[in-house]
Write an enzyme that holds these catalytic residues in place. Structure first.
Site, PDB file in Angstrom:
ATOM      1  N   LYS A 181       0.844  -1.186   0.000  1.00  0.00           N
ATOM      2  CA  LYS A 181       0.000   0.000   0.000  1.00  0.00           C
ATOM      3  C   LYS A 181       0.884   1.243   0.000  1.00  0.00           C
ATOM      4  O   LYS A 181       1.581   1.515   0.964  1.00  0.00           O
ATOM      5  CB  LYS A 181      -0.920   0.053   1.223  1.00  0.00           C
ATOM      6  CG  LYS A 181      -1.980   1.136   1.045  1.00  0.00           C
ATOM      7  CD  LYS A 181      -2.537   1.685   2.336  1.00  0.00           C
ATOM      8  CE  LYS A 181      -1.656   2.715   2.992  1.00  0.00           C
ATOM      9  NZ  LYS A 181      -1.528   3.992   2.247  1.00  0.00           N
ATOM     10  N   GLY A 233       7.231   4.937   8.118  1.00  0.00           N
ATOM     11  CA  GLY A 233       6.362   6.095   8.310  1.00  0.00           C
ATOM     12  C   GLY A 233       6.580   6.701   9.676  1.00  0.00           C
ATOM     13  O   GLY A 233       7.676   6.590  10.234  1.00  0.00           O
ATOM     14  N   SER A 234       5.542   7.306  10.212  1.00  0.00           N
ATOM     15  CA  SER A 234       5.692   8.036  11.469  1.00  0.00           C
ATOM     16  C   SER A 234       5.793   7.071  12.652  1.00  0.00           C
ATOM     17  O   SER A 234       5.248   5.967  12.626  1.00  0.00           O
ATOM     18  CB  SER A 234       4.504   8.964  11.662  1.00  0.00           C
ATOM     19  OG  SER A 234       3.312   8.217  11.733  1.00  0.00           O
ATOM     20  N   THR A 235       6.476   7.510  13.684  1.00  0.00           N
ATOM     21  CA  THR A 235       6.598   6.715  14.903  1.00  0.00           C
ATOM     22  C   THR A 235       5.221   6.475  15.512  1.00  0.00           C
ATOM     23  O   THR A 235       4.930   5.396  16.039  1.00  0.00           O
ATOM     24  CB  THR A 235       7.550   7.422  15.894  1.00  0.00           C
ATOM     25  OG1 THR A 235       8.870   7.388  15.328  1.00  0.00           O
ATOM     26  CG2 THR A 235       7.588   6.728  17.241  1.00  0.00           C
ATOM     27  N   GLU A 236       4.362   7.473  15.397  1.00  0.00           N
ATOM     28  CA  GLU A 236       3.013   7.364  15.945  1.00  0.00           C
ATOM     29  C   GLU A 236       2.262   6.164  15.336  1.00  0.00           C
ATOM     30  O   GLU A 236       1.699   5.334  16.056  1.00  0.00           O
ATOM     31  CB  GLU A 236       2.302   8.675  15.604  1.00  0.00           C
ATOM     32  CG  GLU A 236       0.932   8.838  16.140  1.00  0.00           C
ATOM     33  CD  GLU A 236       0.224  10.003  15.423  1.00  0.00           C
ATOM     34  OE1 GLU A 236       0.873  10.743  14.656  1.00  0.00           O
ATOM     35  OE2 GLU A 236      -0.982  10.130  15.633  1.00  0.00           O
ATOM     36  N   GLY A 238       3.650   3.728  13.647  1.00  0.00           N
ATOM     37  CA  GLY A 238       4.441   2.525  13.941  1.00  0.00           C
ATOM     38  C   GLY A 238       4.037   1.912  15.270  1.00  0.00           C
ATOM     39  O   GLY A 238       3.921   0.691  15.406  1.00  0.00           O
ATOM     40  N   GLU A 255      10.382   1.117  10.247  1.00  0.00           N
ATOM     41  CA  GLU A 255      11.388   2.150   9.999  1.00  0.00           C
ATOM     42  C   GLU A 255      10.675   3.473  10.211  1.00  0.00           C
ATOM     43  O   GLU A 255       9.819   3.845   9.415  1.00  0.00           O
ATOM     44  CB  GLU A 255      11.935   1.985   8.574  1.00  0.00           C
ATOM     45  CG  GLU A 255      13.288   2.618   8.409  1.00  0.00           C
ATOM     46  CD  GLU A 255      13.177   4.023   7.908  1.00  0.00           C
ATOM     47  OE1 GLU A 255      13.093   4.939   8.758  1.00  0.00           O
ATOM     48  OE2 GLU A 255      13.162   4.210   6.690  1.00  0.00           O
ATOM     49  N   CYS A 289      13.605  10.784   6.672  1.00  0.00           N
ATOM     50  CA  CYS A 289      13.583  10.254   8.040  1.00  0.00           C
ATOM     51  C   CYS A 289      14.954  10.380   8.700  1.00  0.00           C
ATOM     52  O   CYS A 289      15.045  10.558   9.905  1.00  0.00           O
ATOM     53  CB  CYS A 289      13.106   8.816   8.049  1.00  0.00           C
ATOM     54  SG  CYS A 289      13.963   7.797   6.844  1.00  0.00           S
ATOM     55  N   GLU A 386      10.413  15.779  15.405  1.00  0.00           N
ATOM     56  CA  GLU A 386      10.758  15.653  13.988  1.00  0.00           C
ATOM     57  C   GLU A 386       9.903  16.647  13.191  1.00  0.00           C
ATOM     58  O   GLU A 386       8.674  16.575  13.210  1.00  0.00           O
ATOM     59  CB  GLU A 386      10.484  14.216  13.519  1.00  0.00           C
ATOM     60  CG  GLU A 386      10.813  13.999  12.064  1.00  0.00           C
ATOM     61  CD  GLU A 386      10.567  12.555  11.610  1.00  0.00           C
ATOM     62  OE1 GLU A 386       9.471  12.037  11.846  1.00  0.00           O
ATOM     63  OE2 GLU A 386      11.485  11.967  11.008  1.00  0.00           O
TER      64      GLU A 386
HETATM   65  P1  NAI Z   1       2.013   8.164   8.381  1.00  0.00           P
HETATM   66  O1  NAI Z   1       2.849   7.365   9.281  1.00  0.00           O
HETATM   67  O2  NAI Z   1       0.625   8.487   8.797  1.00  0.00           O
HETATM   68  O3  NAI Z   1       1.914   7.441   6.961  1.00  0.00           O
HETATM   69  C1  NAI Z   1       2.799   6.482   6.464  1.00  0.00           C
HETATM   70  C2  NAI Z   1       2.011   5.384   5.757  1.00  0.00           C
HETATM   71  O4  NAI Z   1       1.187   4.692   6.687  1.00  0.00           O
HETATM   72  C3  NAI Z   1       1.052   5.875   4.690  1.00  0.00           C
HETATM   73  O5  NAI Z   1       1.015   4.944   3.650  1.00  0.00           O
HETATM   74  C4  NAI Z   1      -0.282   5.894   5.407  1.00  0.00           C
HETATM   75  O6  NAI Z   1      -1.381   5.773   4.563  1.00  0.00           O
HETATM   76  C5  NAI Z   1      -0.174   4.692   6.296  1.00  0.00           C
HETATM   77  N1  NAI Z   1      -0.994   4.728   7.503  1.00  0.00           N
HETATM   78  C6  NAI Z   1      -1.418   5.815   8.198  1.00  0.00           C
HETATM   79  N2  NAI Z   1      -2.130   5.422   9.275  1.00  0.00           N
HETATM   80  C7  NAI Z   1      -2.145   4.081   9.264  1.00  0.00           C
HETATM   81  C8  NAI Z   1      -2.705   3.092  10.128  1.00  0.00           C
HETATM   82  N3  NAI Z   1      -3.385   3.430  11.213  1.00  0.00           N
HETATM   83  N4  NAI Z   1      -2.511   1.802   9.821  1.00  0.00           N
HETATM   84  C9  NAI Z   1      -1.814   1.456   8.731  1.00  0.00           C
HETATM   85  N5  NAI Z   1      -1.271   2.330   7.883  1.00  0.00           N
HETATM   86  C10 NAI Z   1      -1.429   3.630   8.148  1.00  0.00           C
HETATM   87  O7  NAI Z   1       2.785   9.478   8.051  1.00  0.00           O
HETATM   88  P2  NAI Z   1       2.158  10.833   7.455  1.00  0.00           P
HETATM   89  O8  NAI Z   1       0.841  11.128   8.058  1.00  0.00           O
HETATM   90  O9  NAI Z   1       2.201  10.719   6.002  1.00  0.00           O
HETATM   91  O10 NAI Z   1       3.214  11.898   7.983  1.00  0.00           O
HETATM   92  C11 NAI Z   1       3.155  12.337   9.314  1.00  0.00           C
HETATM   93  C12 NAI Z   1       4.531  12.546   9.853  1.00  0.00           C
HETATM   94  O11 NAI Z   1       5.200  11.300   9.926  1.00  0.00           O
HETATM   95  C13 NAI Z   1       5.438  13.404   8.996  1.00  0.00           C
HETATM   96  O12 NAI Z   1       5.261  14.747   9.254  1.00  0.00           O
HETATM   97  C14 NAI Z   1       6.789  12.916   9.408  1.00  0.00           C
HETATM   98  O13 NAI Z   1       7.209  13.576  10.568  1.00  0.00           O
HETATM   99  C15 NAI Z   1       6.582  11.462   9.704  1.00  0.00           C
HETATM  100  N6  NAI Z   1       6.973  10.593   8.582  1.00  0.00           N
HETATM  101  C16 NAI Z   1       8.108   9.873   8.670  1.00  0.00           C
HETATM  102  C17 NAI Z   1       8.525   9.101   7.615  1.00  0.00           C
HETATM  103  C18 NAI Z   1       9.762   8.313   7.661  1.00  0.00           C
HETATM  104  O14 NAI Z   1      10.286   7.956   6.615  1.00  0.00           O
HETATM  105  N7  NAI Z   1      10.282   7.966   8.806  1.00  0.00           N
HETATM  106  C19 NAI Z   1       7.778   9.035   6.375  1.00  0.00           C
HETATM  107  C20 NAI Z   1       6.555   9.778   6.400  1.00  0.00           C
HETATM  108  C21 NAI Z   1       6.206  10.531   7.462  1.00  0.00           C
END
Ligand code: NAI
Ligand code: MG
Length: 793
Positions: A181, A233-236, A238, A255, A289, A386
């Site tokens: 996804k 994605g986000s730690t939250e 994760g 990650e 990240c 972050e």
């Molecule tokens: P996110 O963690 O919400 O999204 C990442 C992925 O997870 C997306 O594909 C999203 O659709 C999916 N996702 C979201 N909620 C989910 C859930 N409950 N269960 C399963 N999948 C879910 O990150 P977002 O909202 O795009 O960005 C928010 C913050 O996260 C950013 O401002 C940044 O600080 C951080 N971030 C960190 C990344 C990294 O590479 N470490 C990458 C993206 C965001």
């Protein structure tokens, strides 16, 4: 000199989008299928809608998982060479279409074409090449291992195609099938990738793609047919995923976020440093990240450095990302731009000094200027949260020690970059920094041969390298393990002071020996349990065997504190640790008779069985003494002028919950690899048969084992395991027990995202070498840090 615009043409991309009617469904079982409701995908540089993609439902996730499950058997049984051919074909196809991919990525994400063209897409191809190699070698290198099944993969928007490659390539190489996804903001290159898999004739169902937002991701995580979740994605999110997958048996790699330090010592080459900073925080608009977002600079050079930086920032160009002369493109989405703006305002409110260049950013898209904060408080929002934008926060230090403290003053631990011309200093500092990647005099360099992943709340697991392959494999014998699911043993509290006499009836007492209630073992000393209680333990026939201390939350905290204090152990030489292990074996041999009696009496073993367990324990102690100075790292051949040192490092404090049976061999089979690798441990031995472990105190005391390296708390295993799981200073936790206990450990460990290793109620045979010793244990006892050291002028 003024630059004229040099835009890359978007003609091919328009043609490709038009071919699909600018509307996409999902890619399931080898073909594009209609989706239900759709949402718009925008170009953040122009705010124009580029296409409509589908919001995947749980029914569509289910179809995709079923397709992947159906394809698994065939894919898994193909020869490694056959799988290698497919991966190679993907790599070649990506290279052939690299311009289309690069422009599409830039339009979808907003990152400069220079980056997609020179970094993202070449790295994607590199990843498929590298993993074509792993597919080819899998049956030889991973002879005892096999694939997991259907892998659910969820990726973010900052490196859309690259994150796809990091996940899909190792999964397929190992023989798994995939449901991916992509992020809702950037699904287009993944859709193009799906088309590529069609073109090369990848068997249907091996790669499936369902687009959508977090709800679609949730459906994937919850699907029972998924064997592994890989998330970036986000730690939250994760943390939510860790909780939701707890106990499901799904393998998990995360990650997550970072707040990586960029450390500059006073002897660094400042002009290189300035270019390094540009790459660290303005690469991909800082939406990285592992961005070097905290500039830690030695006080004596701070003024000069800030001046040089501001001058450089004045010359950066922000604008149309398709323009080949642009340094900084657009922010991915309005919500991300707002997040950056609000964190910047918060920083100003907290008293930090904000500096931005004199020019204004274009207003026709989502742009944000490069920003430098000075006078930042180490505990303030700017230094801790972050931002994920082009915002650099600077702090100063005086000594190398202070630099390390500042660098590690973060819940994250993804990466670090350090700059000095002094190689001694660099290689002294690198191991002290809690981060999965350390770049010396370079930053943000990646390669498929080098594992990438975080320490602490930046997640666990690695992508790339051999360790990345293990994330998609499991030992073949594992699926044949019997499910014993011992519910454990619930100790009943008895006041310690008047124990044996009123705990059990007199006729059950075997002999009237000198009463001895072993205490807990904390910091190398025997410690009375905080509760003041002990509990009676019995042999399998119900005969009373004695009293063990009933440890509680406070005892675990004390044990963790003692384990933290034993910090000299990880830094001791492997030779010293090996000597201690050999010495433990020697002293076990001296007391072999006592341990045999102990096992016969406590566990009802025959003498032969007891002898076998004691002999095996001594041999196992030799085994890990042998490994202590031989489980080395690697030096990767990454395609840069540098050596990449992959070093296995201990976690720090490791919690170990031991199996009920084989109270001596089971205990030592877990403790030995952990301490051999330099961890200090807090162990909870078998509750049913605690005395084999407590008898070890005297062995440890006479074997030169420093106090605090092994701590032992007896009592209710589940209660104590929960405290360990929640403890923020415990970096990793092994739980060799019941299914429900495994679920609890995975769920409760989400707080600091500790790496867990649980057995879900499956019992290993502690005498079978392939199940009970070896590299699998050493791998779980360590995490790999990659240190990049460039050479040449
Ligand atoms: P996110 O963690 O919400 O999204 C990442 C992925 O997870 C997306 O594909 C999203 O659709 C999916 N996702 C979201 N909620 C989910 C859930 N409950 N269960 C399963 N999948 C879910 O990150 P977002 O909202 O795009 O960005 C928010 C913050 O996260 C950013 O401002 C940044 O600080 C951080 N971030 C960190 C990344 C990294 O590479 N470490 C990458 C993206 C965001
Ligand atoms: Mg989100």
């Amino acid at each position: 000199m003024e630059y004229g615009p040099a835009p890359e043409s978007a003609e091919f991309v328009d043609a490709w989008l038009e071919k699909h009617g600018r509307r996409f469904g999902h890619f399931i079982n080898g073909r594009f299928v209609e989706g239900g409701s759709t949402f718009e995908v925008i170009n953040p540089a122009t705010k124009a809608t580029i296409a409509n993609v589908s919001q995947g439902s749980s029914a569509e996730i289910d179809q995709a998982v079923q397709a992947a499950a159906a394809a698994f058997e065939n894919w898994r049984t193909l020869s490694g060479h056959q799988r290698a051919r497919y991966l190679y074909a993907i790599a070649r196809q990506i290279q052939k279409h690299s311009r289309l991919f690069a422009v599409l990525e830039t339009i979808d994400n907003g990152k400069p074409i220079r980056e997609t063209r020179d970094i993202d897409i070449p790295l994607v191809a590199r990843h498929f090449y590298h993993h074509a190699g792993w597919a080819q070698l899998a049956s030889e290198v991973f002879e005892q291992y096999g694939p997991l099944g259907v892998c659910g993969q969820i990726i973010p928007w900052n490196f859309p195609l690259l994150m796809l490659a990091w996940k899909v390539a190792p999964a397929l190489a190992a023989g798994n099938t995939v449901v991916l996804k992509p992020a809702e903001f950037t699904p287009l290159t993944a859709l193009l990738f799906a088309e590529i898999t069609q073109q090369i004739g990848l068997p249907s169902g091996v790669f499936n793609l369902v687009t959508g937002d977090g709800r679609t991701g949730e459906a994937l995580i919850e699907h029972p047919g998924v064997a592994k979740i890989a998330f970036t994605g986000s730690t939250e999110v994760g943390r939510i995923i860790r909780q939701k997958t707890a106990g499901s048996g799904k393998k998990l790699s995360l990650e997550l976020g970072g707040k990586s330090p960029f450390i500059v010592f006073d002897d660094a080459d400042l002009d290189s440093v300035v270019e390094g900073v540009v790459d660290a925080i303005w690469f991909n608009q800082g939406q990285v990240c592992c961005a070097g977002s905290r500039l830690l600079i030695q006080e004596s050079i701070a003024k000069v450095m800030y001046a040089k930086l501001r001058q450089r920032m004045e010359n950066l160009r922000v604008g149309n990302p398709l323009d080949k002369a642009i340094d900084i493109g657009a922010i991915v989405a309005p919500v991300q731009l707002q997040k950056i703006e609000s964190l910047v305002q918060q920083g100003i409110k907290e008293g930090a000094t904000c500096w931005q260049p004199g020019w204004a950013v274009p207003t026709d898209g989502l742009f944000y200027p490069p920003t430098l904060f000075t006078d930042v408080e180490p505990a303030g929002t700017l230094a801790q949260v972050e931002i994920f934008g082009p915002v650099l926060v600077a702090m100063t230090f005086r000594t190398p020690g202070e630099a390390v403290d500042l660098a590690n003053n973060s819940p994250y631990g993804l990466a670090a970059s350090l700059w000095t011309e002094n190689v001694n200093l660099a290689l002294d500092i690198a191991p002290k920094i809690k981060a999965g990647v350390v770049w010396v005099n370079c930053t943000n360099v990646f390669d498929a041969a080098s594992g990438f992943g975080g320490y602490r709340e930046s997640g666990f697991g690695r992508e790339g390298g051999i360790e990345g392959m293990y994330e998609y494999l499991r030992p073949n014998w594992e699926q044949h393990l019997p499910e014993v699911d011992d519910p454990g043993f619930e100790p009943r509290a008895e006041p310690a002071l008047n124990n044996a006499a009123n705990a059990v009836s007199a006729e059950n007492v075997v002999s009237v020996a000198i009463d001895r209630t072993p205490k807990l073992y904390i910091g190398g000393k025997q410690a009375r349990p905080d509760s003041g209680y002990s509990y009676p333990a019995f042999d399998p026939a119900g005969k009373y065997r004695g009293e063990a201390g009933l440890g509680n939350r406070k005892d675990i905290r004390n044990a963790v504190e003692a384990a933290v204090k034993a910090g000299g152990w990880p830094n001791s030489t492997a030779h010293l640790r090996a000597q201690v292990l050999f010495y433990i074996a020697e002293n076990l041999q001296v007391r072999a008779r006592e341990f045999i009696d102990r096992l016969v009496g406590d566990c009802g073993y025959t003498i032969e069985l007891a002898e076998r367990e004691v002999t095996a324990t001594i041999e196992r102690t030799f085994y890990y003494a042998a490994w202590t100075d031989k489980y080395d790292g690697r030096v990767h051949s990454t395609p840069f002028r540098n050596v990449t040192l992959a070093m296995p490092e201990p976690w720090g404090v490791l919690g170990i919950v031991c199996p009920q049976g084989n109270p001596l061999l089971g205990f030592m089979s877990l403790v030995l690899p952990a301490i051999a690798m330099g961890n200090t441990v807090v162990t909870i031995p078998s509750a049913r048969y605690p005395f084999a472990a407590t008898d070890l105190y005297q062995v440890f005391d006479t074997s030169d084992l420093p106090g605090g390296v092994i701590n032992i708390v007896t009592g209710n295993q589940l209660e104590l395991a929960k405290v360990l799981a929640q403890h923020l200073e415990v970096a990793a936790l092994w739980f060799f027990g019941s299914k429900s206990g495994s679920e609890m450990v995975e769920r409760e460990s989400a707080g600091n995202l500790k790496a867990t290793w649980v057995t879900h109620g499956k019992a290993r045979n502690w005498f079978a070498p392939e199940q009970s010793q070896g590299e699998e244990f050493l791998r779980h006892a360590t995490q790999v840090k990659n240190i990049w050291v460039p050479y040449g002028e």
